[in-house]
Design a protein around this motif. Sequence first.
Motif, PDB file in Angstrom:
ATOM      1  N   HIS A 161      17.930  94.505  63.686  1.00 36.31           N
ATOM      2  CA  HIS A 161      17.798  95.240  62.425  1.00 36.31           C
ATOM      3  C   HIS A 161      19.121  95.295  61.686  1.00 36.31           C
ATOM      4  CE1 HIS A 161      13.716  96.447  63.068  1.00 36.31           C
ATOM      5  NE2 HIS A 161      14.000  96.829  64.308  1.00 36.31           N
ATOM      6  N   ARG A 162      20.271  95.161  62.366  1.00 33.62           N
ATOM      7  CA  ARG A 162      21.587  95.206  61.686  1.00 33.62           C
ATOM      8  C   ARG A 162      21.804  94.001  60.790  1.00 33.62           C
ATOM      9  NH1 ARG A 162      26.686  96.414  65.176  1.00 33.62           N
ATOM     10  NH2 ARG A 162      27.587  96.201  63.123  1.00 33.62           N
ATOM     11  N   MET A 163      21.104  92.894  61.101  1.00 35.12           N
ATOM     12  CA  MET A 163      21.324  91.677  60.297  1.00 35.12           C
ATOM     13  C   MET A 163      20.643  91.782  58.932  1.00 35.12           C
ATOM     14  SD  MET A 163      21.042  88.530  62.937  1.00 35.12           S
ATOM     15  CE  MET A 163      21.334  87.336  61.648  1.00 35.12           C
ATOM     16  N   ILE A 164      19.520  92.566  58.879  1.00 31.11           N
ATOM     17  CA  ILE A 164      18.766  92.578  57.609  1.00 31.11           C
ATOM     18  C   ILE A 164      19.626  93.088  56.438  1.00 31.11           C
ATOM     19  CG2 ILE A 164      16.774  93.547  56.412  1.00 31.11           C
ATOM     20  CD1 ILE A 164      15.295  93.341  59.153  1.00 31.11           C
ATOM     21  N   PRO A 165      20.352  94.236  56.589  1.00 25.93           N
ATOM     22  CA  PRO A 165      21.221  94.658  55.466  1.00 25.93           C
ATOM     23  C   PRO A 165      22.257  93.585  55.157  1.00 25.93           C
ATOM     24  CG  PRO A 165      21.004  96.456  57.020  1.00 25.93           C
ATOM     25  CD  PRO A 165      20.360  95.266  57.657  1.00 25.93           C
ATOM     26  N   ASP A 166      22.784  92.881  56.199  1.00 26.15           N
ATOM     27  CA  ASP A 166      23.789  91.834  55.942  1.00 26.15           C
ATOM     28  C   ASP A 166      23.183  90.704  55.120  1.00 26.15           C
ATOM     29  OD1 ASP A 166      25.387  92.110  59.211  1.00 26.15           O
ATOM     30  OD2 ASP A 166      25.679  93.204  57.317  1.00 26.15           O
ATOM     31  N   GLN A 167      21.937  90.379  55.489  1.00 26.32           N
ATOM     32  CA  GLN A 167      21.279  89.269  54.769  1.00 26.32           C
ATOM     33  C   GLN A 167      21.024  89.660  53.316  1.00 26.32           C
ATOM     34  OE1 GLN A 167      17.846  88.648  57.232  1.00 26.32           O
ATOM     35  NE2 GLN A 167      18.724  86.829  58.187  1.00 26.32           N
ATOM     36  N   ILE A 168      20.624  90.943  53.121  1.00 25.28           N
ATOM     37  CA  ILE A 168      20.349  91.407  51.745  1.00 25.28           C
ATOM     38  C   ILE A 168      21.644  91.403  50.945  1.00 25.28           C
ATOM     39  CG2 ILE A 168      19.652  93.399  50.328  1.00 25.28           C
ATOM     40  CD1 ILE A 168      17.670  94.106  52.579  1.00 25.28           C
ATOM     41  N   THR A 169      22.709  91.896  51.561  1.00 22.99           N
ATOM     42  CA  THR A 169      24.011  91.942  50.875  1.00 22.99           C
ATOM     43  C   THR A 169      24.441  90.534  50.493  1.00 22.99           C
ATOM     44  OG1 THR A 169      24.590  93.762  52.336  1.00 22.99           O
ATOM     45  CG2 THR A 169      26.382  92.811  51.030  1.00 22.99           C
TER      46      THR A 169
ATOM     47  N   LEU B  56      23.416  86.073  44.381  1.00 23.14           N
ATOM     48  CA  LEU B  56      22.735  86.221  43.083  1.00 23.14           C
ATOM     49  C   LEU B  56      23.739  86.543  41.989  1.00 23.14           C
ATOM     50  CD1 LEU B  56      19.803  86.206  42.016  1.00 23.14           C
ATOM     51  CD2 LEU B  56      19.769  88.662  42.289  1.00 23.14           C
ATOM     52  N   PHE B  57      24.627  87.505  42.273  1.00 22.34           N
ATOM     53  CA  PHE B  57      25.637  87.879  41.266  1.00 22.34           C
ATOM     54  C   PHE B  57      26.565  86.712  40.981  1.00 22.34           C
ATOM     55  CE2 PHE B  57      24.564  91.917  39.974  1.00 22.34           C
ATOM     56  CZ  PHE B  57      24.334  92.798  41.026  1.00 22.34           C
ATOM     57  N   ALA B  58      26.917  85.986  42.021  1.00 20.72           N
ATOM     58  CA  ALA B  58      27.804  84.824  41.821  1.00 20.72           C
ATOM     59  C   ALA B  58      27.107  83.821  40.924  1.00 20.72           C
ATOM     60  CB  ALA B  58      28.161  84.207  43.166  1.00 20.72           C
TER      61      ALA B  58
END
Lengths: 78, 346
Positions: free
Chosen positions: B3-11, B17-19
């Motif tokens: 579950h810790r990877m999901i926030p990393d993947q979203i970030t 996207l911003f780039a």
Amino acid sequence: MSSDYFDLVVFHETEIEAMLRKLNLLEEVNAGQVRCVICNKTITKENFGGVFKKENEIFVVCDDLKCIGNARSQVDEP
Amino acid sequence: MSHRMIPDQITSLLLSLFAGLGGVALVLFLTWIFFPERIEKWAILLHKLLAYVSEKHERRYIEKHIENGINSWRKRACKECDGVLPYEFKLKWANVDAVESELNEGKLIVKMKNHRNQSKNFALAVREYVPNTLIPKARRYVQPLIVDGIDHVVSKSILCDDTRALSYFADMSEGEFTSKPDLKKIVEELDTVHGQGKLTRMLLSEYNALSKLHPSNPSEEIHRETADFEKLVFNFVMKKPEEDVDLDFNRAHLQVAIVAVAKSSKLFTFGLEPYVSFVERMMREGIPKFYITAASGMIPHARQLCERAVKDLGLRKVNEDEYEGIYRQKRTKLYCACLKKAEASI
């Protein structure tokens, strides 16, 4: 003309009724009593091309390009 | 997958996207800086797409499409002939609620059709703009038939990328040609002159100089002079190889000579001397202004002639242009430079 621009003042065809109502011409146009000041054609809401004022009188012109061109020279005349 | 990877993947996704958006924004910004006309065209296209669902965008499309069409042509023409169209075009929407006060200002208020009929709107705007802004102070000194003809040719040139608008304009012109048969012939001549790029660079340049006569009344004499000058330019444009035509025009108000650098055999044998001698002779006869012209392979020699004329004869370069035009029925590179005596007024 303003100092650096040629201004073409226009209205959208959807505003024809509102324009004619404001100028108190709607009933006369509906009754077929208004004529183009240049070619004398009967003005309808479909062929209404433009309007100008000269010596306190309002004149209507049809949408024929020649009539509009001639109307402009009447407006520009002193 | 923890579950810790999901926030990393979203970030990571958000950062990419911003780039990406930042990259797009940077491209748009640079395009706006270096190619502002392109951004304007894209904006007009966007307004056109949104016009089907929004009246506000429909009005913006009608307004910006016509302004862009006319003003971009005006900008190019003013480079070829300074001051030929001194007024930029602006389309203003009338306030229908206050229409009486607009009319009290002495304005003609005309109808714009729905954006689906934008070609008609464009033709109407050009028909209003050109006769009221083309060489405004000088036009009364040019023969009226020629002025009408020039208005036609310039209007067609502005409308040429919109075939429907051009067709609408041409249909309207047919009626005028019927009532003025000489007008059709003049328009055909001016079309040929314009095809070779000489309408703005030569004819209108000279006519525009007549604004110095403003506000005096025009005379028959000046009208005749301008008509004769049009004939000289037309005959020059239609000149066949080895054909001799008048190249100098020395009258009361217009004094110019055309130097056509064209005969390669003459250049090979005598160099630039015959052309320099011609310019000297014309200057002795009182002509202060010269148009140096050439096509394709002769252009470098024409440029050399200009340099010689500036260096040795005291002329100064007013304008110089290399462009594409129709020469002997073929599209080719052409050159036209205007030189005048340093002390002569325009």
